[in-house]
Design an enzyme around this catalytic site. Structure first.
Site, PDB file in Angstrom:
ATOM      1  N   ARG A 130     -11.422  19.640  19.693  1.00 14.21           N
ATOM      2  CA  ARG A 130     -12.418  18.859  18.918  1.00 14.21           C
ATOM      3  C   ARG A 130     -12.542  19.308  17.463  1.00 14.21           C
ATOM      4  NH1 ARG A 130     -15.530  19.600  23.798  1.00 14.21           N
ATOM      5  NH2 ARG A 130     -15.158  17.801  25.140  1.00 14.21           N
ATOM      6  N   LYS A 152      -7.567  11.558   5.011  1.00 12.06           N
ATOM      7  CA  LYS A 152      -7.051  10.547   5.954  1.00 12.06           C
ATOM      8  C   LYS A 152      -5.909  11.181   6.735  1.00 12.06           C
ATOM      9  CE  LYS A 152      -8.073   6.026   3.981  1.00 12.06           C
ATOM     10  NZ  LYS A 152      -7.474   4.786   3.417  1.00 12.06           N
ATOM     11  N   GLU A 194       3.103   5.957  -6.066  1.00  9.21           N
ATOM     12  CA  GLU A 194       1.667   6.262  -5.877  1.00  9.21           C
ATOM     13  C   GLU A 194       1.051   6.762  -7.193  1.00  9.21           C
ATOM     14  OE1 GLU A 194       0.073   5.373  -3.196  1.00  9.21           O
ATOM     15  OE2 GLU A 194       1.205   5.823  -1.366  1.00  9.21           O
ATOM     16  N   LYS A 236      -8.427  10.464  -7.468  1.00 12.44           N
ATOM     17  CA  LYS A 236      -8.674  10.387  -6.027  1.00 12.44           C
ATOM     18  C   LYS A 236      -9.973  11.112  -5.666  1.00 12.44           C
ATOM     19  CE  LYS A 236      -6.716  10.055  -1.540  1.00 12.44           C
ATOM     20  NZ  LYS A 236      -5.568   9.924  -0.692  1.00 12.44           N
ATOM     21  N   GLU A 246     -14.203   5.158   3.487  1.00  8.72           N
ATOM     22  CA  GLU A 246     -13.746   3.812   3.121  1.00  8.72           C
ATOM     23  C   GLU A 246     -14.680   2.692   3.609  1.00  8.72           C
ATOM     24  OE1 GLU A 246      -9.469   3.387   2.908  1.00  8.72           O
ATOM     25  OE2 GLU A 246      -9.652   1.238   3.284  1.00  8.72           O
ATOM     26  N   ARG A 250     -13.170   3.071  -1.687  1.00 13.61           N
ATOM     27  CA  ARG A 250     -11.931   3.792  -1.378  1.00 13.61           C
ATOM     28  C   ARG A 250     -10.757   2.838  -1.104  1.00 13.61           C
ATOM     29  NH1 ARG A 250     -10.829   9.307   2.129  1.00 13.61           N
ATOM     30  NH2 ARG A 250      -8.564   9.211   1.875  1.00 13.61           N
ATOM     31  N   ASN A 254      -5.581   1.486  -1.835  1.00 11.42           N
ATOM     32  CA  ASN A 254      -4.571   0.756  -1.066  1.00 11.42           C
ATOM     33  C   ASN A 254      -3.933  -0.377  -1.847  1.00 11.42           C
ATOM     34  OD1 ASN A 254      -4.290   2.016   1.507  1.00 11.42           O
ATOM     35  ND2 ASN A 254      -6.398   1.399   1.919  1.00 11.42           N
ATOM     36  N   HIS A 257      -0.605  -1.797  -0.773  1.00  8.62           N
ATOM     37  CA  HIS A 257      -0.343  -1.310   0.584  1.00  8.62           C
ATOM     38  C   HIS A 257      -0.354  -2.420   1.638  1.00  8.62           C
ATOM     39  CE1 HIS A 257      -0.818   2.523  -1.362  1.00  8.62           C
ATOM     40  NE2 HIS A 257      -0.728   3.202  -0.250  1.00  8.62           N
ATOM     41  N   HIS A 261       2.703  -2.021   3.740  1.00 11.90           N
ATOM     42  CA  HIS A 261       2.696  -1.658   5.168  1.00 11.90           C
ATOM     43  C   HIS A 261       3.453  -2.710   5.985  1.00 11.90           C
ATOM     44  CE1 HIS A 261      -1.026   1.230   4.964  1.00 11.90           C
ATOM     45  NE2 HIS A 261       0.088   1.781   4.538  1.00 11.90           N
ATOM     46  N   HIS A 274       7.808   4.943   2.333  1.00 17.57           N
ATOM     47  CA  HIS A 274       6.447   4.455   2.100  1.00 17.57           C
ATOM     48  C   HIS A 274       6.239   4.103   0.616  1.00 17.57           C
ATOM     49  CE1 HIS A 274       2.113   4.072   2.468  1.00 17.57           C
ATOM     50  NE2 HIS A 274       1.961   4.951   1.495  1.00 17.57           N
TER      51      HIS A 274
HETATM   52  P1  NAD Z   1       7.834  12.467   4.051  1.00 20.03           P
HETATM   53  O1  NAD Z   1       6.777  13.357   4.546  1.00 20.03           O
HETATM   54  O2  NAD Z   1       8.676  11.771   5.062  1.00 20.03           O
HETATM   55  O3  NAD Z   1       8.752  13.301   3.052  1.00 20.03           O
HETATM   56  C1  NAD Z   1       9.856  12.685   2.466  1.00 20.03           C
HETATM   57  C2  NAD Z   1      11.175  13.399   2.783  1.00 20.03           C
HETATM   58  O4  NAD Z   1      11.293  14.534   1.930  1.00 20.03           O
HETATM   59  C3  NAD Z   1      11.279  13.922   4.197  1.00 20.03           C
HETATM   60  O5  NAD Z   1      12.606  13.841   4.624  1.00 20.03           O
HETATM   61  C4  NAD Z   1      10.863  15.389   4.029  1.00 20.03           C
HETATM   62  O6  NAD Z   1      11.328  16.223   5.060  1.00 20.03           O
HETATM   63  C5  NAD Z   1      11.498  15.715   2.710  1.00 20.03           C
HETATM   64  N1  NAD Z   1      10.897  16.793   1.942  1.00 20.03           N
HETATM   65  C6  NAD Z   1       9.590  17.110   1.848  1.00 20.03           C
HETATM   66  N2  NAD Z   1       9.406  18.041   0.919  1.00 20.03           N
HETATM   67  C7  NAD Z   1      10.618  18.343   0.413  1.00 20.03           C
HETATM   68  C8  NAD Z   1      11.076  19.241  -0.587  1.00 20.03           C
HETATM   69  N3  NAD Z   1      10.220  19.952  -1.309  1.00 20.03           N
HETATM   70  N4  NAD Z   1      12.398  19.302  -0.838  1.00 20.03           N
HETATM   71  C9  NAD Z   1      13.267  18.513  -0.150  1.00 20.03           C
HETATM   72  N5  NAD Z   1      12.888  17.635   0.797  1.00 20.03           N
HETATM   73  C10 NAD Z   1      11.587  17.553   1.069  1.00 20.03           C
HETATM   74  O7  NAD Z   1       7.236  11.315   3.100  1.00 20.03           O
HETATM   75  P2  NAD Z   1       6.137  11.320   1.942  1.00 20.03           P
HETATM   76  O8  NAD Z   1       6.598  10.327   0.974  1.00 20.03           O
HETATM   77  O9  NAD Z   1       5.819  12.682   1.482  1.00 20.03           O
HETATM   78  O10 NAD Z   1       4.841  10.781   2.694  1.00 20.03           O
HETATM   79  C11 NAD Z   1       4.804   9.483   3.232  1.00 20.03           C
HETATM   80  C12 NAD Z   1       3.762   9.445   4.334  1.00 20.03           C
HETATM   81  O11 NAD Z   1       2.485   9.725   3.779  1.00 20.03           O
HETATM   82  C13 NAD Z   1       3.653   8.106   5.022  1.00 20.03           C
HETATM   83  O12 NAD Z   1       3.602   8.297   6.419  1.00 20.03           O
HETATM   84  C14 NAD Z   1       2.348   7.538   4.514  1.00 20.03           C
HETATM   85  O13 NAD Z   1       1.732   6.675   5.441  1.00 20.03           O
HETATM   86  C15 NAD Z   1       1.545   8.795   4.301  1.00 20.03           C
HETATM   87  N6  NAD Z   1       0.462   8.653   3.322  1.00 20.03           N
HETATM   88  C16 NAD Z   1      -0.776   9.096   3.679  1.00 20.03           C
HETATM   89  C17 NAD Z   1      -1.809   9.046   2.786  1.00 20.03           C
HETATM   90  C18 NAD Z   1      -3.157   9.622   3.149  1.00 20.03           C
HETATM   91  O14 NAD Z   1      -4.114   9.419   2.406  1.00 20.03           O
HETATM   92  N7  NAD Z   1      -3.262  10.353   4.240  1.00 20.03           N
HETATM   93  C19 NAD Z   1      -1.600   8.524   1.494  1.00 20.03           C
HETATM   94  C20 NAD Z   1      -0.325   8.076   1.157  1.00 20.03           C
HETATM   95  C21 NAD Z   1       0.702   8.154   2.079  1.00 20.03           C
HETATM   96  N1  GLY Z   2      -4.051   6.633   0.308  1.00 12.48           N
HETATM   97  C1  GLY Z   2      -5.206   5.868   0.582  1.00 12.48           C
HETATM   98  C2  GLY Z   2      -6.435   6.687   0.756  1.00 12.48           C
HETATM   99  O1  GLY Z   2      -6.388   7.889   0.754  1.00 12.48           O
HETATM  100  O2  GLY Z   2      -7.479   6.130   0.938  1.00 12.48           O
END
Ligand code: NAD
Ligand code: GLY
Length: 369
Positions: A130, A152, A194, A236, A246, A250, A254, A257, A261, A274
């Site tokens: 939890r 998130k 982003e 942010k 949100e 917030r 998006n 997005h 998405h 993404h």
């Molecule tokens: P990812 O985590 O898949 O990383 C991209 C690639 O780079 C992967 O292959 C990873 O292993 C590699 N990598 C990471 N760091 C590295 C480094 N320093 N050197 C070499 N390779 C490296 O993708 P991302 O673009 O970081 O994140 C996308 C995800 O984030 C999506 O799932 C999206 O939905 C999510 N997201 C969440 C929020 C939130 O607010 N929580 C906001 C935006 C995106």
């Molecule tokens: N990336 C969208 C949010 O954090 O709300």
């Protein structure tokens, strides 16, 4: 306009103000191997680092060495890499590891990687016993400017992106700019989508700054990256500080997005990154903003040119208008089956808007391959 950042060796700090859930984002080079990054975190017998097969060989040792000074046991679990593995099976690997080692409810989780690792580790921390504390150590540009900040956390469902998750804030975010040195160029560009997003939704001057400094960002100039990461985190922090869960504001984060998405889910997770889907989605959302009379026509080519210069695709995959509409009705912002879009109302200001299916279909027709 030039980079107005302090020298890039300086450590910068942005605070997320959320009462007892407040925390700091540390931004700078060399943070992973700096003892100062790891002082004052919750005390526990055990720390668990969550990473993947790409990131662990690069940065795990540094983090293990630092955490060894604070925790009697520093465990590590490796998840498979990629958006297609942001699912229950990967999440369970974290719980399997924790339970097999009888990790108690004080155990601190460390997310070492991009947004996929960050979102999954955060969700695991939210629901293991939890709730246990966790720390974000983002290693992609996208994760440093967006996903590691704001709480998130989620996994994907085959029918929709990020549909299963929780709001759960980290204890701290350590954004070491040196980790961006090893990022593939395609991933850097995805992160820039982003970065660009924050301009139209919140800060017109920042959009101009990105236009002027894009080449420096693409060349990984540390001063430019430091300023961009800091400015994005400040925006942010401003948004999340007013609307953590949100209920309204917030949603502006998006922008792009809803279309994005749909591209990710429709193509199959991991086909379009993404950030690529968000970049292309912003082009379509900009067009919709223009077609609804909210923005002057010149806004669309201006934003499209910047996204293209960043090395991102600006033509969407041909999924068919019906399929796009079906996918977008599963979006979290949809209400009673009506799709809601984040549209730009003035440079630096965004709001939520509906749009008739026929108008959305016109936008899709204009931007699909
Ligand atoms: P990812 O985590 O898949 O990383 C991209 C690639 O780079 C992967 O292959 C990873 O292993 C590699 N990598 C990471 N760091 C590295 C480094 N320093 N050197 C070499 N390779 C490296 O993708 P991302 O673009 O970081 O994140 C996308 C995800 O984030 C999506 O799932 C999206 O939905 C999510 N997201 C969440 C929020 C939130 O607010 N929580 C906001 C935006 C995106
Ligand atoms: N990336 C969208 C949010 O954090 O709300």
């Amino acid at each position: 306009m030039t980079v107005s950042a302090p020298h890039h060796s300086a450590v910068q700090c942005v605070s997320i103000a959320l009462d007892q859930r407040s925390y700091d984002i540390h931004i700078g080079p060399g943070l992973l191997s700096s003892p100062d990054s790891w002082h004052g975190l919750p005390k526990a017998a055990c720390a668990l680092i969550v990473s993947n097969e790409l990131v662990a060989p690069l940065y795990l040792q540094s983090l293990q060495a630092q955490l060894g000074a604070h925790y009697a046991r520093v465990e590590f679990v490796q998840l498979p890499d990629g958006e297609q593995h942001k699912d229950w099976a990967s999440l369970n690997l974290i719980f399997d590891h924790l339970l097999a080692r009888a990790a108690d409810r004080k155990t601190v989780l460390f997310a070492l990687g991009g947004g996929v690792i960050g979102d999954m580790t955060g969700f695991a921390a939210a629901i293991y016993m939890r709730g246990v504390p966790f720390v974000q150590v983002p290693t992609t540009l996208l994760a440093q400017v967006d996903s590691s900040v704001g709480g998130k956390t989620a996994i994907n469902h085959p029918l929709g992106k990020n549909m299963i998750g929780a709001f759960y804030q980290p204890e701290r975010v350590i954004a070491d700019l040196d980790t961006l040195d090893t990022l593939p160029q395609r991933e850097l560009a995805a992160g820039l989508a982003e970065v660009i997003k924050y301009g139209p939704i919140a800060d017109g001057d920042f959009l101009t700054w990105i236009e002027v400094n894009l080449d420096a960002l693409l060349a990984r100039d540390k001063s430019a990256l430091a300023y961009a990461v800091k400015r994005c985190c400040e925006i942010k922090a401003w948004v999340v500080g007013q609307d953590e869960r949100e209920q309204g504001l917030r949603a502006i984060l998006n922008f792009g997005h809803t279309f994005g998405h749909a591209i990710e889910t429709g193509m199959g997770y991991g086909q379009w990154l993404h950030g690529e889907a968000v970049g292309c989605g912003m082009v379509m959302a900009a067009d919709l903003s223009v077609r609804k009379g909210l923005m002057p026509a010149a806004f669309l080519p201006r934003l499209r040119e910047l996204i293209e210069r960043a090395g991102l695709p600006v033509r969407a995959p041909r999924l068919g208008a019906e399929r796009y509409l079906e996918l977008m009705r599963v979006d979290k912002k949809a209400e009673g089956g009506e799709i809601r879009f984040v549209l730009i109302e003035a440079l630096g200001r965004a709001g939520m808007h509906g749009a008739p299916d026929a108008l959305v279909a016109e936008v899709l027709a204009a931007h699909c391959e």
